[in-house]
Design a protein around this motif. Structure first.
Motif, PDB file in Angstrom:
ATOM      1  N   PRO A 293       0.280  -1.002  -0.195  1.00 47.13           N
ATOM      2  CA  PRO A 293       0.116  -0.219   0.275  1.00 47.13           C
ATOM      3  C   PRO A 293       1.316   1.413   0.606  1.00 47.13           C
ATOM      4  O   PRO A 293       2.112   1.290   0.409  1.00 47.13           O
ATOM      5  CB  PRO A 293      -0.913  -0.177   1.401  1.00 47.13           C
ATOM      6  N   CYS A 294       0.133   1.885  -0.724  1.00 47.02           N
ATOM      7  CA  CYS A 294       0.273   3.527  -0.612  1.00 47.02           C
ATOM      8  C   CYS A 294       2.237   4.155  -0.915  1.00 47.02           C
ATOM      9  O   CYS A 294       2.185   4.462  -0.949  1.00 47.02           O
ATOM     10  CB  CYS A 294       1.386   4.269   0.558  1.00 47.02           C
ATOM     11  N   THR A 295       2.038   2.886  -2.429  1.00 46.08           N
ATOM     12  CA  THR A 295       3.064   2.714  -2.907  1.00 46.08           C
ATOM     13  C   THR A 295       2.415   3.163  -4.841  1.00 46.08           C
ATOM     14  O   THR A 295       3.853   3.647  -5.782  1.00 46.08           O
ATOM     15  CB  THR A 295       4.032   1.409  -3.462  1.00 46.08           C
ATOM     16  N   MET A 296       1.342   3.343  -4.760  1.00 45.61           N
ATOM     17  CA  MET A 296       0.727   4.064  -6.369  1.00 45.61           C
ATOM     18  C   MET A 296      -0.677   4.497  -5.726  1.00 45.61           C
ATOM     19  O   MET A 296      -0.439   4.519  -4.724  1.00 45.61           O
ATOM     20  CB  MET A 296       0.335   2.587  -7.098  1.00 45.61           C
ATOM     21  N   THR A 297      -1.067   5.103  -7.145  1.00 49.99           N
ATOM     22  CA  THR A 297      -2.552   6.035  -6.838  1.00 49.99           C
ATOM     23  C   THR A 297      -3.922   5.005  -7.554  1.00 49.99           C
ATOM     24  O   THR A 297      -4.417   5.324  -6.993  1.00 49.99           O
ATOM     25  CB  THR A 297      -2.217   7.081  -7.029  1.00 49.99           C
ATOM     26  N   ALA A 298      -2.899   3.922  -8.403  1.00 51.13           N
ATOM     27  CA  ALA A 298      -4.529   3.339  -9.138  1.00 51.13           C
ATOM     28  C   ALA A 298      -3.423   1.782  -9.287  1.00 51.13           C
ATOM     29  O   ALA A 298      -2.500   1.840  -9.503  1.00 51.13           O
ATOM     30  CB  ALA A 298      -4.915   3.906 -10.073  1.00 51.13           C
ATOM     31  N   THR A 299      -4.386   0.909  -9.935  1.00 52.56           N
ATOM     32  CA  THR A 299      -3.557  -0.580 -10.628  1.00 52.56           C
ATOM     33  C   THR A 299      -4.568  -0.688 -11.768  1.00 52.56           C
ATOM     34  O   THR A 299      -5.249  -0.046 -12.220  1.00 52.56           O
ATOM     35  CB  THR A 299      -4.153  -1.379  -9.167  1.00 52.56           C
ATOM     36  N   MET A 300      -3.252  -1.460 -12.469  1.00 45.51           N
ATOM     37  CA  MET A 300      -3.878  -1.607 -13.574  1.00 45.51           C
ATOM     38  C   MET A 300      -5.645  -2.718 -13.806  1.00 45.51           C
ATOM     39  O   MET A 300      -5.549  -3.485 -12.460  1.00 45.51           O
ATOM     40  CB  MET A 300      -3.499  -2.624 -14.461  1.00 45.51           C
ATOM     41  N   GLY A 301      -6.598  -2.353 -14.749  1.00 45.66           N
ATOM     42  CA  GLY A 301      -7.810  -3.800 -14.530  1.00 45.66           C
ATOM     43  C   GLY A 301      -8.782  -2.360 -14.065  1.00 45.66           C
ATOM     44  O   GLY A 301      -8.787  -1.116 -13.653  1.00 45.66           O
ATOM     45  N   GLU A 302      -9.689  -3.171 -13.801  1.00 45.45           N
ATOM     46  CA  GLU A 302     -11.241  -2.654 -12.699  1.00 45.45           C
ATOM     47  C   GLU A 302     -10.814  -2.290 -10.969  1.00 45.45           C
ATOM     48  O   GLU A 302      -9.745  -2.541 -10.308  1.00 45.45           O
ATOM     49  CB  GLU A 302     -11.954  -4.286 -12.810  1.00 45.45           C
ATOM     50  N   VAL A 303     -11.662  -0.821 -11.228  1.00 40.98           N
ATOM     51  CA  VAL A 303     -11.319  -0.638 -10.108  1.00 40.98           C
ATOM     52  C   VAL A 303     -11.798  -1.263  -8.584  1.00 40.98           C
ATOM     53  O   VAL A 303     -12.455  -1.857  -9.069  1.00 40.98           O
ATOM     54  CB  VAL A 303     -11.260   1.210  -9.677  1.00 40.98           C
ATOM     55  N   ALA A 304     -11.410  -1.772  -7.297  1.00 43.23           N
ATOM     56  CA  ALA A 304     -12.152  -2.540  -6.431  1.00 43.23           C
ATOM     57  C   ALA A 304     -12.973  -2.519  -5.608  1.00 43.23           C
ATOM     58  O   ALA A 304     -12.886  -0.837  -6.248  1.00 43.23           O
ATOM     59  CB  ALA A 304     -10.713  -2.380  -5.373  1.00 43.23           C
ATOM     60  N   ASP A 305     -13.901  -3.399  -6.141  1.00 39.90           N
ATOM     61  CA  ASP A 305     -15.070  -2.792  -4.875  1.00 39.90           C
ATOM     62  C   ASP A 305     -15.050  -3.162  -3.804  1.00 39.90           C
ATOM     63  O   ASP A 305     -14.757  -4.222  -3.282  1.00 39.90           O
ATOM     64  CB  ASP A 305     -16.067  -4.118  -5.465  1.00 39.90           C
ATOM     65  N   PRO A 306     -15.787  -1.865  -3.267  1.00 40.47           N
ATOM     66  CA  PRO A 306     -15.358  -1.538  -1.578  1.00 40.47           C
ATOM     67  C   PRO A 306     -15.446  -3.343  -0.817  1.00 40.47           C
ATOM     68  O   PRO A 306     -15.337  -3.609   0.124  1.00 40.47           O
ATOM     69  CB  PRO A 306     -15.465  -0.096  -1.397  1.00 40.47           C
ATOM     70  N   ALA A 307     -16.333  -3.803  -1.221  1.00 38.55           N
ATOM     71  CA  ALA A 307     -17.550  -4.744  -0.494  1.00 38.55           C
ATOM     72  C   ALA A 307     -16.620  -5.744  -0.654  1.00 38.55           C
ATOM     73  O   ALA A 307     -16.718  -6.597   0.412  1.00 38.55           O
ATOM     74  CB  ALA A 307     -18.653  -5.020  -1.197  1.00 38.55           C
TER      75      ALA A 307
END
Length: 334
Positions: free
Chosen positions: A217-231
């Motif tokens: 965590p805290c090494t990027m602001t986004a990841t490739m592909g779909e954004v995580a579903d918070p659930a």
């Protein structure tokens, strides 16, 4: 050479690409085809690249139909090596990509500088199936027209690190902006967005159902592909900057991550028109088991702003969850 220089290189004099309709499907039909490679054609390049790139590109051994040895690299190491080589190829030129790679790593443009982190991170795992398909796509893609004009807006520059049995790395870099080209350093080809879509499919196909990503965590602001579903959150962390601008990461427990994610999913509302940020940046990062990320930025009023597609949403933690966040945080929350 900086990452911005590389972005400029790949957008300058690159083409308005011809139609790439059906390229991925055509290559997918040949995914079991493999050709034997015994060396690198551009020997002059390898001599010119007499710099410590981590592995030689000369005289790769012939590939045989046996299981590949486990890689000794991590995703971070493979991506760092690939980016270093991509900079050298951009400066000196030279054909790097050959068939016969045994695995591939997909890298984003994440960077950590002076205590801050930004950019998009790739998957934490390589693929070993479909590597030849990705290489065949690149080798069959049409070359770009160097005279075409390109727009300069930035979306993403990604890198594929193709790893061979001897440990050598061959980088291919693509863009989702400008003329959306892809290059191995000497040849610039059309279809950077088409190639990216194929890569996303290959990585999804090669991820096991029980796969659990090891995220930083805290090494990027986004990841490739779909954004995580918070659930679906399985891990989380608070990312803060101290008075000196140094980044501080505070991990939540798995139980806290799940509780926060469910609360975000169930209680978030439409963001107001007017929002204000505190002087000190605080970001809450939620990850799912596959390593996909949802980032929520703290606002002055104690709520957190995030985006669901293009829609701005805010989440305000209840008293109990806020107390848990404040206890986990290294620094006071806004």
């Amino acid at each position: 050479m900086s990452s911005n220089d590389i972005h400029d290189l790949f957008t300058a004099n690159a083409p308005e690409e011809p139609s790439t309709q059906g390229w991925a499907d055509a290559v997918r039909g040949r995914r079991r085809r493999r050709r034997v490679v015994t060396g690198v054609a551009a020997g002059g390049l390898a001599v010119a690249l007499a710099v410590p790139l981590g592995a030689t590109l000369l005289n790769r051994p012939a590939q045989i139909a046996s299981p590949a040895k486990a890689s000794t690299l991590t995703a971070a190491e493979a991506c760092a090596d690939a980016r270093t080589q991509a900079e050298a190829f951009a400066a000196l030129g030279g054909e790097a990509l050959q068939e016969g790679a045994v695995r591939a790593w997909l890298c984003g443009d994440e960077q950590t500088e002076e205590g801050s982190a930004f950019g998009t991170a790739g998957p934490t795992y390589p693929i070993t199936q479909g590597v030849d398909e990705a290489i065949a796509w690149y080798l069959d893609a049409p070359e770009a027209d160097p005279m075409a004009a390109c727009t300069m807006e930035y979306i993403l520059t990604y890198t594929v690190a193709f790893e061979y049995e001897d440990g050598s790395i061959a980088p291919v870099q693509g863009q989702l902006h400008g003329c959306r080209t892809v290059t191995d350093g000497a040849t610039i080809r059309s279809g950077g967005d088409e190639f990216y879509a194929l890569l996303q499919d290959l990585w999804a196909e090669n991820r096991g159902e029980d796969f659990v990503a090891e995220v930083e965590p805290c090494t990027m602001t986004a990841t490739m592909g779909e954004v995580a579903d918070p659930a679906d959150a399985t891990s989380a962390a608070l990312c803060q900057a101290d008075a000196d601008g140094n980044r501080v990461a505070s991990r939540l427990t798995a139980e806290q991550a799940s509780a926060v994610g469910l609360s975000v999913s169930e209680t978030a509302t439409t963001a107001p028109d007017a929002i204000t940020y505190p002087d000190r940046v605080t970001t809450l990062q939620l990850f799912d088991a596959a390593g996909s990320l949802l980032s929520l930025d703290a606002l002055d009023d104690g709520s957190f702003l995030f985006y669901a597609g293009d829609a701005a949403r805010v989440w305000t933690p209840g008293a109990e969850l806020r107390a848990e966040l404040e206890e986990a945080a290294a620094l006071p929350l806004p």
